[in-house]
Write a protein that holds these residues in place. Structure first.
Motif, PDB file in Angstrom:
ATOM      1  N   GLY A  51      60.916 -19.580  10.963  1.00 31.69           N
ATOM      2  CA  GLY A  51      62.245 -20.134  10.766  1.00 31.69           C
ATOM      3  C   GLY A  51      62.366 -20.828   9.434  1.00 31.69           C
ATOM      4  O   GLY A  51      61.407 -21.416   8.926  1.00 31.69           O
ATOM      5  N   GLY A  52      63.559 -20.756   8.846  1.00 27.52           N
ATOM      6  CA  GLY A  52      63.813 -21.432   7.584  1.00 27.52           C
ATOM      7  C   GLY A  52      65.097 -22.225   7.649  1.00 27.52           C
ATOM      8  O   GLY A  52      66.127 -21.716   8.121  1.00 27.52           O
ATOM      9  N   LEU A  86      57.463 -22.771   9.742  1.00 31.03           N
ATOM     10  CA  LEU A  86      58.738 -23.414   9.474  1.00 31.03           C
ATOM     11  C   LEU A  86      58.890 -23.725   7.993  1.00 31.03           C
ATOM     12  O   LEU A  86      57.996 -24.333   7.388  1.00 31.03           O
ATOM     13  CB  LEU A  86      58.842 -24.717  10.278  1.00 31.03           C
ATOM     14  CG  LEU A  86      58.575 -24.602  11.783  1.00 31.03           C
ATOM     15  CD1 LEU A  86      58.584 -25.980  12.436  1.00 31.03           C
ATOM     16  CD2 LEU A  86      59.586 -23.679  12.442  1.00 31.03           C
ATOM     17  N   GLY A  87      60.005 -23.315   7.416  1.00 23.67           N
ATOM     18  CA  GLY A  87      60.267 -23.567   6.006  1.00 23.67           C
ATOM     19  C   GLY A  87      61.370 -24.591   5.820  1.00 23.67           C
ATOM     20  O   GLY A  87      62.456 -24.470   6.400  1.00 23.67           O
ATOM     21  N   TYR A  88      61.083 -25.634   5.002  1.00 22.67           N
ATOM     22  CA  TYR A  88      62.040 -26.698   4.734  1.00 22.67           C
ATOM     23  C   TYR A  88      62.205 -26.873   3.228  1.00 22.67           C
ATOM     24  O   TYR A  88      61.351 -26.450   2.441  1.00 22.67           O
ATOM     25  CB  TYR A  88      61.564 -28.028   5.328  1.00 22.67           C
ATOM     26  CG  TYR A  88      61.411 -28.034   6.831  1.00 22.67           C
ATOM     27  CD1 TYR A  88      62.490 -28.322   7.659  1.00 22.67           C
ATOM     28  CD2 TYR A  88      60.178 -27.770   7.430  1.00 22.67           C
ATOM     29  CE1 TYR A  88      62.350 -28.352   9.041  1.00 22.67           C
ATOM     30  CE2 TYR A  88      60.030 -27.795   8.803  1.00 22.67           C
ATOM     31  CZ  TYR A  88      61.121 -28.083   9.608  1.00 22.67           C
ATOM     32  OH  TYR A  88      60.978 -28.100  10.974  1.00 22.67           O
ATOM     33  N   HIS A  99      53.019 -24.556  11.474  1.00 18.30           N
ATOM     34  CA  HIS A  99      52.617 -24.423  10.072  1.00 18.30           C
ATOM     35  C   HIS A  99      53.871 -24.633   9.228  1.00 18.30           C
ATOM     36  O   HIS A  99      54.862 -23.927   9.401  1.00 18.30           O
ATOM     37  CB  HIS A  99      52.016 -23.042   9.798  1.00 18.30           C
ATOM     38  CG  HIS A  99      50.993 -22.630  10.807  1.00 18.30           C
ATOM     39  ND1 HIS A  99      49.687 -23.048  10.773  1.00 18.30           N
ATOM     40  CD2 HIS A  99      51.117 -21.831  11.910  1.00 18.30           C
ATOM     41  CE1 HIS A  99      49.023 -22.518  11.791  1.00 18.30           C
ATOM     42  NE2 HIS A  99      49.878 -21.778  12.489  1.00 18.30           N
ATOM     43  N   ILE A 100      53.834 -25.597   8.300  1.00 22.31           N
ATOM     44  CA  ILE A 100      55.021 -25.966   7.535  1.00 22.31           C
ATOM     45  C   ILE A 100      54.855 -25.582   6.068  1.00 22.31           C
ATOM     46  O   ILE A 100      53.783 -25.751   5.483  1.00 22.31           O
ATOM     47  CB  ILE A 100      55.287 -27.479   7.651  1.00 22.31           C
ATOM     48  CG1 ILE A 100      55.662 -27.834   9.100  1.00 22.31           C
ATOM     49  CG2 ILE A 100      56.401 -27.925   6.703  1.00 22.31           C
ATOM     50  CD1 ILE A 100      55.846 -29.319   9.346  1.00 22.31           C
ATOM     51  N   SER A 158      56.733 -20.724   0.287  1.00 24.88           N
ATOM     52  CA  SER A 158      57.577 -20.123   1.317  1.00 24.88           C
ATOM     53  C   SER A 158      56.821 -19.968   2.629  1.00 24.88           C
ATOM     54  O   SER A 158      55.609 -20.195   2.702  1.00 24.88           O
ATOM     55  CB  SER A 158      58.056 -18.746   0.848  1.00 24.88           C
ATOM     56  OG  SER A 158      56.945 -17.847   0.803  1.00 24.88           O
ATOM     57  N   VAL A 159      57.549 -19.533   3.664  1.00 22.88           N
ATOM     58  CA  VAL A 159      56.897 -19.275   4.950  1.00 22.88           C
ATOM     59  C   VAL A 159      55.897 -18.124   4.836  1.00 22.88           C
ATOM     60  O   VAL A 159      54.896 -18.096   5.547  1.00 22.88           O
ATOM     61  CB  VAL A 159      57.927 -18.978   6.055  1.00 22.88           C
ATOM     62  CG1 VAL A 159      58.700 -20.233   6.433  1.00 22.88           C
ATOM     63  CG2 VAL A 159      58.882 -17.850   5.644  1.00 22.88           C
TER      64      VAL A 159
END
Length: 274
Positions: A115-116, A150-152, A170-171, A183-184
């Motif tokens: 998810g991003g 997860l991408g933030y 995993h971030i 990136s993810v």
């Protein structure tokens, strides 16, 4: 599938980050909601006529409430932040098709959720409703069948506490303030030395992320389901404002297009051209 204008009652509202909020609604249609579907909330301001599509983040255990986690991006979502407990909200839903959860396909497989940004929201209900074999293994840290990437933008993360109950988190962040700097896909690559590649990936997020995940799946021969984020107007497939090109001809129209709000938002990656 329910596709009608209905009402819900605000149960709670919480600010998760500077621009991300969590809204719980009590609504009868929650009983039929599935991971990956969405609703369209009507702003009270009559100048903003069209509903705003919001992904269903979570359904309460008693199937009476919907959780919506949304980012403030304009006039409509700014209005949503003012809703108080007990307020009545009008919305269209339940809309769209969710993530396929074929137990025979999933029960013996390694699964990644990716998810991003605000696309992380629907992963909560997805993680909760994966077949029991996946969930059971996810609780065993030595033999986890579910990894969640997860991408933030930065260290203002959200929904990590909920998701860590179902798998290994995993971030990746754009600025490197937490987790992997990148990136993810960078986060997935960083795990290759520790865990085997997945058999299946479910992904939701901005278009550049979905394009990268799709390319990664094609390169590594991994089956992927993508939930497409798109601006929507009617939410019921009438206006054709959210079409996406496909590799196959649509049997309704005879063209190589699909309506994300009705045939989607979830697609097997090989069906769509991003």
């Amino acid at each position: 599938m329910v596709k009608m204008k209905t009402k819900g009652i605000v149960v709670s509202q919480e600010k998760l980050t500077d621009d991300v909020y969590s809204l719980w609604l009590s609504a009868a249609v929650a009983e039929s909601a599935q991971a990956g579907q969405f609703i369209g909330i009507y702003p009270r301001n009559e100048a903003t006529l069209l509903p705003r599509p919001l992904s269903i983040c979570e359904v309460s255990d008693d199937r009476r409430q919907l959780r919506l986690v949304y980012r403030v991006v304009g006039q409509g979502t700014t209005e949503f932040t003012t809703y108080k407990v007990g307020d009545i909200v009008s919305f269209l839903g339940i809309l769209g098709n969710g993530f396929p959860l074929d137990e025979s396909e999933l029960s013996q497989k390694q699964v990644f959720l990716v998810g991003g940004g605000i696309g992380i929201a629907p992963l909560v209900e997805l993680a909760k409703t994966l077949p029991l074999k996946v969930q059971a293994d996810a609780k065993d840290n030595t033999a986890c069948s579910l990894d969640i990437f997860l991408g933030y933008r930065n260290q203002q993360t959200f929904l990590t506490n909920e998701l860590k109950n179902y798998g290994n988190i995993h971030i990746a962040t754009d600025d490197g303030s937490i987790g992997i700097h990148g990136s993810v896909i960078d986060a997935i690559e960083a795990q290759r030395a520790k865990a085997k590649l997945p058999d299946l990936i479910y992904a939701c997020g901005p278009l550049p992320m979905l394009q990268a995940v799709k390319e990664y799946g094609e390169r590594e021969n991994i089956k992927i389901y993508l939930s497409l984020e798109e601006r929507m107007a009617c939410g019921i497939g009438a206006c054709l404002g959210c079409v996406c090109k496909t590799k196959e001809r649509d049997y309704h129209t005879g063209v190589y297009n699909t309506r994300i709000c009705t045939e989607g938002p979830v697609y097997e990656a090989g069906r769509v051209i991003l």
